[in-house]
Design an enzyme around this catalytic site. Structure first.
Site, short mmCIF file in Angstrom:
data_model
loop_
_atom_site.label_atom_id
_atom_site.label_comp_id
_atom_site.label_asym_id
_atom_site.label_seq_id
_atom_site.Cartn_x
_atom_site.Cartn_y
_atom_site.Cartn_z
N HIS A 404 1.36 -1.22 -0.03
CA HIS A 404 0.26 -0.19 -0.30
C HIS A 404 1.14 0.92 0.12
O HIS A 404 0.70 2.41 -0.82
CB HIS A 404 -1.11 -0.10 1.22
CG HIS A 404 -1.29 1.01 0.97
ND1 HIS A 404 -1.19 2.79 2.09
CD2 HIS A 404 -3.56 1.44 0.37
CE1 HIS A 404 -2.37 3.19 1.73
NE2 HIS A 404 -3.41 2.76 1.11
N ARG A 535 -11.30 -0.57 -12.39
CA ARG A 535 -11.83 -1.41 -11.15
C ARG A 535 -12.55 -1.58 -10.27
O ARG A 535 -12.65 -0.59 -9.18
CB ARG A 535 -10.16 -1.83 -11.11
CG ARG A 535 -9.72 -3.10 -10.10
CD ARG A 535 -8.72 -3.91 -9.13
NE ARG A 535 -8.65 -2.79 -8.46
CZ ARG A 535 -7.60 -3.38 -8.22
NH1 ARG A 535 -6.66 -3.68 -8.47
NH2 ARG A 535 -7.23 -2.71 -7.09
N CYS A 700 -0.77 -3.66 -15.72
CA CYS A 700 -1.15 -2.63 -14.81
C CYS A 700 -0.48 -2.97 -13.09
O CYS A 700 -0.70 -2.71 -12.41
CB CYS A 700 -2.32 -2.56 -14.68
SG CYS A 700 -3.68 -3.24 -13.80
C1 PEP Z 1 -1.84 -6.06 -9.07
O1 PEP Z 1 -2.64 -7.30 -8.22
O2 PEP Z 1 -1.05 -6.18 -10.43
C2 PEP Z 1 -2.81 -4.96 -9.17
C3 PEP Z 1 -2.61 -4.08 -9.87
O3 PEP Z 1 -3.66 -5.17 -8.84
P1 PEP Z 1 -3.22 -4.62 -6.41
O4 PEP Z 1 -2.34 -4.30 -6.24
O5 PEP Z 1 -4.41 -3.45 -6.82
O6 PEP Z 1 -4.17 -5.65 -6.14
MG MG Z 2 -4.67 -6.95 -7.71
#
Ligand code: PEP
Ligand code: MG
Length: 742
Positions: A404, A535, A700
């Site tokens: 995070h 998302r 992403c």
């Molecule tokens: C990922 O898992 O690569 C992603 C972009 O989602 P998050 O980091 O929010 O789980």
């Molecule tokens: Mg993810």
């Protein structure tokens, strides 16, 4: 007029013939230093090639029409010239001389022998060598190309042409014009036997941090594999100090070497995690330290000037790769820092800041943070965001590069170091510190660290470069991206401090819809008509526990693999319905550039159910999906057949689920290899299948923002777009441009 020269008789006076890099190498070879065998393609070879193809006239004509203030004009001119060079024929005499010299390099006679296949030929490094001193600014910024691991005559000729073409990259053209230099210029190329470096590094024959007192010291820096990781500051190298007079080792600092650049079995240069036993091991043996220092002392004596030397070790033998005078001691930004860091971790969001430490042990202490403070905590969560915005830097105990704190601080542009394991112990409340998040180091007090800022030239690429966003407020700063490849809803939905599901429980779904409509609407407007991929909510049960209503979240042993993403949305469809209601309102406003994407999906039936809900809500049943679990990657064809708009790798989760390791566990960070061979297989497979069905492929996760080798792999695999962090757009765009031009 020679097109190719061997080193004999050449030296530092021969810059006009074989360029600065070439002249230096020849000088060292002739002085008897262990330099890998090399030959030089002279500037005359380029001149002959240009004359033969009447290039100069054509190039000057293109320059007549160029508008230097317009990046697209620069890019178009550059592409036209480079294409012309790459497609032009190399005159037979030049080609023959190069081929003969290449054969001589591995001991073969300069005649054709059929049974020697390209496979048996040696790997060489093909390096541009600028011949004009005034091009220094450009060449020192690494403007001219180098190609490593080239094998076979045809590949060699084509790499040489690419080096010649690198005289005309947009950036070099721009620099030349800015410095009022002629665009009619020339270049030489050095061909050198490729060293399979087990270890490599740099040497300064003077201590650059203290040139006066340190003139009697030799400083050696060493890392595993090729030197790229060290030169680019991606690894904390070993550092050894040797007494120049006596040759005694004075000090040894063993670095934590987490990654290495190596040539894999297919001859491709890749970056990978260092095996556990080598991370804290001493790279050079004491014998090698002393021997290397002795060579370097001799090189300094030869030039009668302090030298900056690149070296490598192959099968136990030390090689000198390059040497140049240390003229710019002050420019070595990191060397300016006095004193040792008091804490180290992983630089998750680059930048430097000085401020006072505020340690947050629990959420009730958040109020302590004043503007400019340095937030020190075990790990951040969405509740921290308002105070993160006030902080000048963030340092955490836990977390890897996809946690995070890393994701949010990057978007907010706040320097951040994660995974220190002991920040909340070592740092004390109110202490003044300097956080150098570019290098993952924390210093006591105020320390002057200069940040290198490169002049940017904006470039368009075939592979689209999109951006990952979480805060609608940052959209404006990111609008030069080719769209939004991931808009996370979690932060938008939790700014009120209430868990999204609590809105539903209290019958306040309308408010939730409005928050989504406003937030997404802002981004969609800024980017219109470029696509914005939103998302669907993907909050793990432990993430929002501290929010109002979060106390009712179920307790799970493995929230990362638990009730989140599409699996939860289908169990509790009310939130998804609010999201799609917002989407409907956006469409009604004409913002039809928004597409919803489904996280953590593993079954086509989940996609089908989401489509049903969309139809029920009277919005188009068109979704993209996040590829975050091998189950999804390996059955991608079924998703394509069912109908999806795009498939985007969530490489943070896909690495976690493929390698079977917790992405937030800082103890596992050296195993968290998003380019593990298994990942490469999944990437390639999904991209190929998507191509077959005309589905856009994208990524992403954090990967392309952090690793050039991944960008190269994905672009070469044919991915349609890369979605990166706000601070990485320019860097990745430039990398993609280079890769596409190759
Ligand atoms: C990922 O898992 O690569 C992603 C972009 O989602 P998050 O980091 O929010 O789980
Ligand atoms: Mg993810």
């Amino acid at each position: 007029m020679a097109f190719v020269l061997e080193s004999k008789g050449l030296g530092k006076k021969d810059v006009p013939l074989i360029g600065g890099k070439g002249a230096n190498l020849a000088e060292l070879i002739n002085a008897g230093f262990p330099v890998p065998e090399a030959f030089f393609i002279t500037a005359q070879a380029y001149e002959e090639f240009a004359k033969y193809n009447e290039l100069k006239e054509k190039i000057l004509k293109i320059f007549k029409g160029i508008d230097y203030s317009d990046v697209n004009s620069l890019k178009t001119a550059s592409e036209e010239i480079k294409k012309m060079i790459i497609e032009s024929k190399v005159p037979e005499e030049v080609k023959d001389e190069i081929a003969d010299a290449y054969k001589r390099l591995y001991g073969g006679p300069p005649i054709d022998i059929e049974f020697i296949k390209p496979m048996d030929m040696p790997f060489v490094a093909v390096r541009s060598s600028g011949i004009m001193e005034d091009i220094k600014s450009a060449s020192s910024a690494g403007q001219y190309e180098t190609f490593l691991n080239i094998k076979g005559e045809d590949n060699l000729i084509s790499a040489v042409k690419k080096c010649w073409a690198s005289l005309y990259t947009p950036r070099v053209i721009y620099y030349r014009n800015k410095n009022k230099q002629s665009q009619d210029t020339s270049i030489s190329v050095v061909i050198q036997r490729m060293i399979s470096s087990e270890k490599s590094g740099v040497v300064f024959t003077i201590d650059p941090t203290n040139p006066v007192k340190g003139s009697n010291k030799i400083v050696i820096e060493a890392c595993w594999g090729l030197g790229e990781t060290l030169v680019q500051g991606k690894v904390e190298p070993d550092r050894y100090y040797v007494d120049k007079e006596t040759g005694d080792i004075l000090e040894k600092h063993i670095g934590k070497k987490l990654i290495e650049t190596v040539k894999n079995d297919y001859g491709i240069t890749i970056e990978r995690s260092v095996s556990r036993d080598k991370i804290d091991a001493q790279v050079l043996t004491d014998y090698e330290i002393v021997a290397l220092a002795a060579y370097c002392k001799k090189i300094e004596q030869h030039y009668n000037f302090p030298e900056d030397i690149e070296w490598a070790v192959e099968r136990g033998k030390i090689y000198i790769i390059q040497a140049r005078a240390v003229t710019t001691l002050e420019e070595k930004e990191t060397k300016k820092v006095e004193g040792e860091p008091i804490l180290e971790g992983y630089g998750a969001s680059p930048g430097v800041a000085t401020g006072f430490v505020k340690i947050i042990k629990n959420l009730s202490e958040l109020g302590k943070i004043q503007k400019g403070d340095i937030l020190v905590t075990e790990m951040t969560s969405p509740d921290y965001v308002p105070v993160m915005e006030k902080s000048s830097a963030i340092v955490t105990d836990a977390g890897g590069t996809t946690c995070h704190a890393a994701i949010v601080s990057r978007e907010l542009g706040i320097p951040c170091i994660v995974g220190t394991q002991k920040a909340t112990e070592v740092l004390k409340e109110g202490m003044k510190i300097t956080v150098d998040a570019t290098h993952g180091k924390v210093y006591a007090g105020e320390v002057a660290i200069e940040e290198k800022k490169e002049e940017e030239v904006e470039i368009k690429t075939k592979t689209q470069i999109k951006v990952n966003l979480a805060f609608p407020e940052t959209a404006e700063k990111a609008k030069h991206a080719d769209g939004v490849g991931l808009l996370r809803l979690e932060h938008m939905l939790t700014t009120s401090g209430m868990h999204p599901i609590e809105y539903i429980r209290q019958g306040r779904g309308e408010e939730l819809t409005k928050i989504i409509f406003d937030g997404v609407g802002k981004v969609a407007q800024v980017f219109y008509p470029k696509h914005v991929w939103v998302r669907s909510l993907d909050a793990r049960t432990d993430e929002f526990r501290h929010m109002k209503g979060g106390e009712n979240e179920p307790k799970e042993d493995n929230p990362m693999l638990g009730w989140h993403g599409i699996r939860r949305s289908l169990d509790e469809p009310e939130i998804l319905k609010c999201e799609l209601r917002a989407l409907k309102q956006l469409y009604e406003k004409g913002l039809n550039n928004v597409v919803w994407e489904l996280p953590f999906i593993i079954n086509v039936s989940e996609l089908r159910k989401a489509k049903e809900i969309a139809r029920e809500m009277e919005v188009p049943d068109k979704f993209g999906i996040m590829v975050e679990v091998p189950a999804c990657a390996l059955t991608i064809e079924e998703f394509c057949k069912e109908g999806i708009v795009f498939a985007s790798f969530g490489s943070n989760d896909l690495t976690q689920t493929t390698l079977g390791l917790d992405r937030n566990n800082e103890r596992l960070i050296n195993l968290f290899d998003e380019m593990h061979l298994s990942m490469q297989f999944l990437f390639k497979y999904v991209i190929d299948v998507c191509k077959k069905y005309g589905v856009e492929s994208s990524i992403c996760g954090e990967l392309p923002s952090n690793r050039r080798d991944a960008v190269e792999f994905l672009v070469k695999a044919g991915i349609d777009s890369l979605s990166v962090n706000l601070d990485a757009i320019e860097k990745v765009r430039e990398q993609v441009s280079e890769i596409e031009d190759q």
